[in-house]
Design an enzyme around this catalytic site. Structure first.
Site, PDB file in Angstrom:
ATOM      1  N   ASP A   9      51.733  29.731  50.404  1.00  0.00           N
ATOM      2  CA  ASP A   9      53.196  29.811  50.321  1.00  0.00           C
ATOM      3  C   ASP A   9      53.806  28.692  51.154  1.00  0.00           C
ATOM      4  OD1 ASP A   9      55.617  30.764  49.438  1.00  0.00           O
ATOM      5  OD2 ASP A   9      55.670  32.506  50.752  1.00  0.00           O
ATOM      6  N   GLU A  47      55.400  24.174  49.100  1.00  0.00           N
ATOM      7  CA  GLU A  47      54.533  24.979  48.230  1.00  0.00           C
ATOM      8  C   GLU A  47      53.295  24.172  47.835  1.00  0.00           C
ATOM      9  OE1 GLU A  47      54.966  28.135  47.603  1.00  0.00           O
ATOM     10  OE2 GLU A  47      57.108  28.569  47.577  1.00  0.00           O
TER      11      GLU A  47
END
Length: 149
Positions: A9, A47
């Site tokens: 993430d 990301e």
């Protein structure tokens, strides 16, 4: 070939703004956490960095199951990347691929492994995703706090 799972993430506080990323690499028994950030970046770049930095840590070839809440990363890996390369790193609209530097780096790393990317819903109680989200935000905050001093 052995299988590894990566949970990844990224986050930015502002877009652009300070950013952070976090990945968990696991073989089901052992876990390694990869984290970091940048002073001025975007959410999509973080990301991508979460995945890149995880893959850089893996020295041998593996089957890799990548789990992320970023449709940008999942679609890029599973659908867009091969088309972009065939089109000279242009989108279907004939525009330059955004974040091309990171996509090209990721493409090189993907060549070593058999990677399948899976989208998971963010902020939905998935333990590894929640952990990565929290750590990515904490990494981004380090850059924001440094600015305030």
């Amino acid at each position: 070939m052995k299988t590894l799972k990566i949970f990844a993430d990224g986050s930015s506080l502002g877009n652009p703004g300070p950013g952070g990323y976090c990945s968990i690499i696991t073989d089901g028994e052992k876990k390694a956490v990869v984290k970091g950030g940048e002073k001025l970046t975007t959410n999509n770049r973080m990301e991508l960095m979460a995945v890149i930095k995880a893959l850089e840590k893996i020295k041998n070839s593996y089957n890799i199951e990548l789990y992320t809440d970023s449709k940008y990363v999942v679609d890029g890996i599973n659908s867009w990347l091969e088309k972009w390369k065939k089109n000279g790193w242009k989108t279907s609209n004939k525009k330059d691929v955004l974040n091309i530097d990171l996509w090209q780096k990721l493409d090189q790393l993907l060549q070593r492994h058999n990677v399948k990317a899976y989208w998971i819903k963010g902020h939905n109680g998935h333990p590894e995703n929640e952990y990565c989200d929290k750590v990515a935000k904490m990494e981004a905050l380090k850059y924001m706090q440094n600015e305030e001093k």
